[in-house]
Design a protein around this motif. Structure first.
Motif, PDB file in Angstrom:
ATOM      1  N   ASN A 114      -3.614  30.898  19.758  1.00 54.33           N
ATOM      2  CA  ASN A 114      -3.433  30.578  18.348  1.00 54.33           C
ATOM      3  C   ASN A 114      -2.309  31.434  17.754  1.00 54.33           C
ATOM      4  O   ASN A 114      -2.549  32.406  17.040  1.00 54.33           O
ATOM      5  CB  ASN A 114      -4.744  30.802  17.596  1.00 54.33           C
ATOM      6  CG  ASN A 114      -4.735  30.142  16.252  1.00 54.33           C
ATOM      7  OD1 ASN A 114      -4.583  28.933  16.178  1.00 54.33           O
ATOM      8  ND2 ASN A 114      -4.873  30.914  15.201  1.00 54.33           N
TER       9      ASN A 114
ATOM     10  N   ARG B  87      -9.251  18.136  28.503  1.00 56.10           N
ATOM     11  CA  ARG B  87      -9.894  17.750  27.234  1.00 56.10           C
ATOM     12  C   ARG B  87      -8.880  17.579  26.111  1.00 56.10           C
ATOM     13  O   ARG B  87      -9.252  17.196  24.999  1.00 56.10           O
ATOM     14  CB  ARG B  87     -10.920  18.807  26.828  1.00 56.10           C
ATOM     15  CG  ARG B  87     -12.145  18.824  27.689  1.00 56.10           C
ATOM     16  CD  ARG B  87     -13.113  19.909  27.280  1.00 56.10           C
ATOM     17  NE  ARG B  87     -13.592  19.756  25.903  1.00 56.10           N
ATOM     18  CZ  ARG B  87     -14.289  20.691  25.262  1.00 56.10           C
ATOM     19  NH1 ARG B  87     -14.588  21.837  25.855  1.00 56.10           N
ATOM     20  NH2 ARG B  87     -14.697  20.491  24.025  1.00 56.10           N
ATOM     21  N   GLY B  88      -7.618  17.891  26.360  1.00 47.36           N
ATOM     22  CA  GLY B  88      -6.589  17.761  25.326  1.00 47.36           C
ATOM     23  C   GLY B  88      -6.608  18.882  24.310  1.00 47.36           C
ATOM     24  O   GLY B  88      -6.075  18.737  23.213  1.00 47.36           O
ATOM     25  N   LEU B  89      -7.195  20.025  24.688  1.00 51.74           N
ATOM     26  CA  LEU B  89      -7.277  21.160  23.776  1.00 51.74           C
ATOM     27  C   LEU B  89      -6.077  22.099  23.908  1.00 51.74           C
ATOM     28  O   LEU B  89      -5.751  22.813  22.963  1.00 51.74           O
ATOM     29  CB  LEU B  89      -8.579  21.939  24.012  1.00 51.74           C
ATOM     30  CG  LEU B  89      -9.861  21.114  23.867  1.00 51.74           C
ATOM     31  CD1 LEU B  89     -11.073  21.944  24.261  1.00 51.74           C
ATOM     32  CD2 LEU B  89      -9.994  20.570  22.447  1.00 51.74           C
TER      33      LEU B  89
ATOM     34  N   THR C  67      -3.481  22.606  21.042  1.00 50.40           N
ATOM     35  CA  THR C  67      -3.209  21.326  20.385  1.00 50.40           C
ATOM     36  C   THR C  67      -3.929  21.276  19.034  1.00 50.40           C
ATOM     37  O   THR C  67      -4.825  22.099  18.769  1.00 50.40           O
ATOM     38  CB  THR C  67      -3.706  20.152  21.249  1.00 50.40           C
ATOM     39  OG1 THR C  67      -5.138  20.230  21.328  1.00 50.40           O
ATOM     40  CG2 THR C  67      -3.079  20.172  22.636  1.00 50.40           C
ATOM     41  N   PRO C  68      -3.587  20.305  18.200  1.00 55.75           N
ATOM     42  CA  PRO C  68      -4.338  20.143  16.942  1.00 55.75           C
ATOM     43  C   PRO C  68      -5.842  19.942  17.180  1.00 55.75           C
ATOM     44  O   PRO C  68      -6.660  20.486  16.429  1.00 55.75           O
ATOM     45  CB  PRO C  68      -3.698  18.909  16.301  1.00 55.75           C
ATOM     46  CG  PRO C  68      -2.274  18.939  16.804  1.00 55.75           C
ATOM     47  CD  PRO C  68      -2.399  19.436  18.237  1.00 55.75           C
ATOM     48  N   ASP C  69      -6.206  19.193  18.225  1.00 58.93           N
ATOM     49  CA  ASP C  69      -7.635  19.052  18.550  1.00 58.93           C
ATOM     50  C   ASP C  69      -8.243  20.399  18.937  1.00 58.93           C
ATOM     51  O   ASP C  69      -9.396  20.689  18.601  1.00 58.93           O
ATOM     52  CB  ASP C  69      -7.837  18.061  19.697  1.00 58.93           C
ATOM     53  CG  ASP C  69      -7.649  16.614  19.268  1.00 58.93           C
ATOM     54  OD1 ASP C  69      -7.586  16.344  18.045  1.00 58.93           O
ATOM     55  OD2 ASP C  69      -7.570  15.749  20.163  1.00 58.93           O
ATOM     56  N   GLY C  70      -7.466  21.218  19.652  1.00 59.82           N
ATOM     57  CA  GLY C  70      -7.938  22.543  20.022  1.00 59.82           C
ATOM     58  C   GLY C  70      -8.155  23.425  18.808  1.00 59.82           C
ATOM     59  O   GLY C  70      -9.154  24.138  18.707  1.00 59.82           O
TER      60      GLY C  70
ATOM     61  N   ALA D 126      -8.772  22.392  15.724  1.00 55.15           N
ATOM     62  CA  ALA D 126      -9.929  21.860  14.989  1.00 55.15           C
ATOM     63  C   ALA D 126     -11.242  22.326  15.625  1.00 55.15           C
ATOM     64  O   ALA D 126     -12.180  22.734  14.922  1.00 55.15           O
ATOM     65  CB  ALA D 126      -9.865  20.328  14.944  1.00 55.15           C
ATOM     66  N   LEU D 127     -11.311  22.285  16.953  1.00 53.78           N
ATOM     67  CA  LEU D 127     -12.510  22.752  17.649  1.00 53.78           C
ATOM     68  C   LEU D 127     -12.720  24.245  17.409  1.00 53.78           C
ATOM     69  O   LEU D 127     -13.845  24.687  17.150  1.00 53.78           O
ATOM     70  CB  LEU D 127     -12.407  22.464  19.153  1.00 53.78           C
ATOM     71  CG  LEU D 127     -13.615  22.885  19.981  1.00 53.78           C
ATOM     72  CD1 LEU D 127     -14.813  21.995  19.680  1.00 53.78           C
ATOM     73  CD2 LEU D 127     -13.289  22.836  21.457  1.00 53.78           C
TER      74      LEU D 127
ATOM     75  N   GLU E  33     -14.288  25.242  14.038  1.00 49.74           N
ATOM     76  CA  GLU E  33     -15.746  25.082  14.023  1.00 49.74           C
ATOM     77  C   GLU E  33     -16.438  26.123  14.902  1.00 49.74           C
ATOM     78  O   GLU E  33     -17.446  26.709  14.512  1.00 49.74           O
ATOM     79  CB  GLU E  33     -16.131  23.664  14.459  1.00 49.74           C
ATOM     80  CG  GLU E  33     -15.647  22.586  13.508  1.00 49.74           C
ATOM     81  CD  GLU E  33     -16.108  22.812  12.078  1.00 49.74           C
ATOM     82  OE1 GLU E  33     -17.311  23.081  11.866  1.00 49.74           O
ATOM     83  OE2 GLU E  33     -15.266  22.729  11.163  1.00 49.74           O
TER      84      GLU E  33
END
Length: 151
Positions: A58, A89-91, A109-112, A114-115, A118
């Motif tokens: 990050n 997983r595209g993270l 990634t953006p999905d990473g 976002a995960l 959370e």
């Protein structure tokens, strides 16, 4: 039938190592902590190691794998193995280093992200609960002491 048991260490030596070995104590504690945070992060499909790896990614510029492995206390082959399920997983994305095409960089990634937003909420609560179980100041003392151990 002859006795095939080799001579054993003296009991005093075993007790001394059991009671004083910093490496053994750190390994045992690390395993307990790993299990605790693996359980907390399981709903996100992450292990504690994957969580730490993604936190390290990050940053604005994707880090080189060769620089990241020592930071995480891993050898490069272990890091490569840890990245594969996250990439599937595209993270995270593994990309060539523009300055050295032989080197690879890791990008979250953006999905990473976002995960991780959370997962960090749950980690924060679990970490606060852990620190609350320790005598006051112990968490800071542990971090400071462990950070002095060189590699």
């Amino acid at each position: 039938m002859p006795d095939t048991t080799p001579p054993l260490l003296p009991r005093e030596t075993v007790v001394e190592i059991r009671d004083t070995c910093l490496c053994l104590a750190a390994q045992r504690a690390a395993r307990r902590l790993a299990r605790r945070f693996d359980t907390v992060l399981r709903p996100f499909g992450l292990t504690n190691g994957q969580f730490s790896l993604m936190v390290a990614l990050n940053q604005p510029e994707p880090p080189a794998m060769g620089r990241l492995a020592p930071f995480l206390g891993m050898d490069p082959s272990t890091l490569t193995a840890a990245v594969k399920p996250l990439a599937r997983r595209g993270l995270v994305i593994v990309e060539p280093d523009p300055a050295d095409r032989r080197s690879r960089r890791l990008r979250i990634t953006p999905d990473g992200v976002a995960l991780m937003i959370e997962a960090a909420k749950v980690w924060r609560d679990a970490h606060a609960a852990l620190e609350a179980e320790l005598p006051p100041g112990t968490g800071n003392q542990l971090r400071a002491g462990l950070n002095t151990i060189g590699g």
